[in-house]
Design an enzyme around this catalytic site. Structure first.
Site, PDB file in Angstrom:
ATOM      1  N   ALA A 192      -3.388   3.541  -1.778  1.00 23.00           N
ATOM      2  CA  ALA A 192      -3.780   3.020  -2.944  1.00 23.00           C
ATOM      3  C   ALA A 192      -3.369   1.287  -2.704  1.00 23.00           C
ATOM      4  O   ALA A 192      -1.918   1.277  -1.641  1.00 23.00           O
ATOM      5  CB  ALA A 192      -2.792   3.143  -4.375  1.00 23.00           C
ATOM      6  N   ALA A 235       1.066  -0.930  -0.365  1.00 24.09           N
ATOM      7  CA  ALA A 235      -0.058   0.104   0.132  1.00 24.09           C
ATOM      8  C   ALA A 235       0.829   1.063   0.102  1.00 24.09           C
ATOM      9  O   ALA A 235       1.979   1.359   0.261  1.00 24.09           O
ATOM     10  CB  ALA A 235      -0.714   0.363   0.973  1.00 24.09           C
ATOM     11  N   ASP A 236       0.443   2.708  -0.327  1.00 20.55           N
ATOM     12  CA  ASP A 236       0.907   3.504  -0.754  1.00 20.55           C
ATOM     13  C   ASP A 236      -0.401   4.475   0.017  1.00 20.55           C
ATOM     14  O   ASP A 236      -0.847   4.261  -0.550  1.00 20.55           O
ATOM     15  CB  ASP A 236       1.397   3.680  -1.975  1.00 20.55           C
ATOM     16  CG  ASP A 236       2.430   4.743  -1.757  1.00 20.55           C
ATOM     17  OD1 ASP A 236       3.766   4.708  -0.784  1.00 20.55           O
ATOM     18  OD2 ASP A 236       2.236   6.507  -2.199  1.00 20.55           O
ATOM     19  N   THR A 237       0.606   5.382   0.648  1.00 21.78           N
ATOM     20  CA  THR A 237      -0.568   6.814   1.240  1.00 21.78           C
ATOM     21  C   THR A 237      -0.088   7.717   0.723  1.00 21.78           C
ATOM     22  O   THR A 237       1.192   8.198   1.546  1.00 21.78           O
ATOM     23  CB  THR A 237      -1.123   6.702   2.748  1.00 21.78           C
ATOM     24  OG1 THR A 237      -0.865   5.163   3.007  1.00 21.78           O
ATOM     25  CG2 THR A 237      -1.745   7.675   3.167  1.00 21.78           C
TER      26      THR A 237
END
Length: 199
Positions: A113, A76-78
């Site tokens: 995401a 995930a990436d924020t």
């Protein structure tokens, strides 16, 4: 999305060094078999929009992690988005002060995401939450910076930490702002053949 039948032989690999993502998975009763943080370049491209950026980084992360047969990889990436601007992790305290001043008294978006890979197949989802920050006085910014909680955080804050007292309103996923939208993540893991309660 069509879920595959759960396969008890599958093992989850978390592609993240974030203790917050581990905690969120534990909240859902999920304990990864392994943790393998990827090493990639997370620099935004010229004129790249926040939603495009965060999806690309999640895909790049999942592509960079080796996985054996029977392993399902979760990445995930924020990012914090103020209009078209990407507010990443601050380089130092002055950078954090600049970001907090930009967020003061305004609404912004937090986009996380999530990508899940099993074999050659990848499932993806991006979740956007709108967050309002109260108008911050210089003293409030200084007091927050003194906590050190801004370090390593996109946009220079963590909603689950001391900064949460300065956020009067959100619209969307609280766990997405923390770094892993649980409902959507569990949906992707179910599609890949995993279910809650994985050990």
């Amino acid at each position: 999305m069509t879920a595959q039948a759960p396969d008890p032989a599958l093992r989850l690999v978390l592609g993240s060094a974030s203790p917050r993502r581990l905690d969120l998975l534990a909240q859902a009763g999920i304990v990864p078999h392994a943790v393998r943080p990827p090493e990639i370049d997370e620099s935004p491209r010229k004129a790249e929009l926040p939603a495009e950026y965060v999806r690309r980084i999640a895909r790049d992360k999942i592509a960079a992690i080796p996985a054996a047969e029977g392993e399902v990889v979760l990445c995930a990436d924020t990012t914090v988005a103020l209009g078209r601007r990407i507010l990443g992790k601050p380089g130092d305290e002055d950078d954090a002060r600049r970001m907090l001043s930009l967020l003061s008294g305004r609404r912004h978006r937090v986009i996380t995401a999530v990508a899940v890979r099993r074999g050659a197949r990848v499932w993806e989802r991006a979740v956007t939450t709108t967050v309002a920050v109260k108008s911050l006085s210089p003293g409030e910014i200084a007091a927050y910076l003194a906590t050190g909680d801004w370090r390593g955080k996109a946009g220079s804050y963590a909603i689950q930490g001391p900064f949460g007292a300065l956020i009067p309103w959100i619209n969307g996923s609280f766990t997405g702002v923390v770094g892993l939208p649980l409902t959507e993540t569990l949906g992707l893991l179910t599609a890949a053949g995993l279910v809650g309660g994985l050990r």
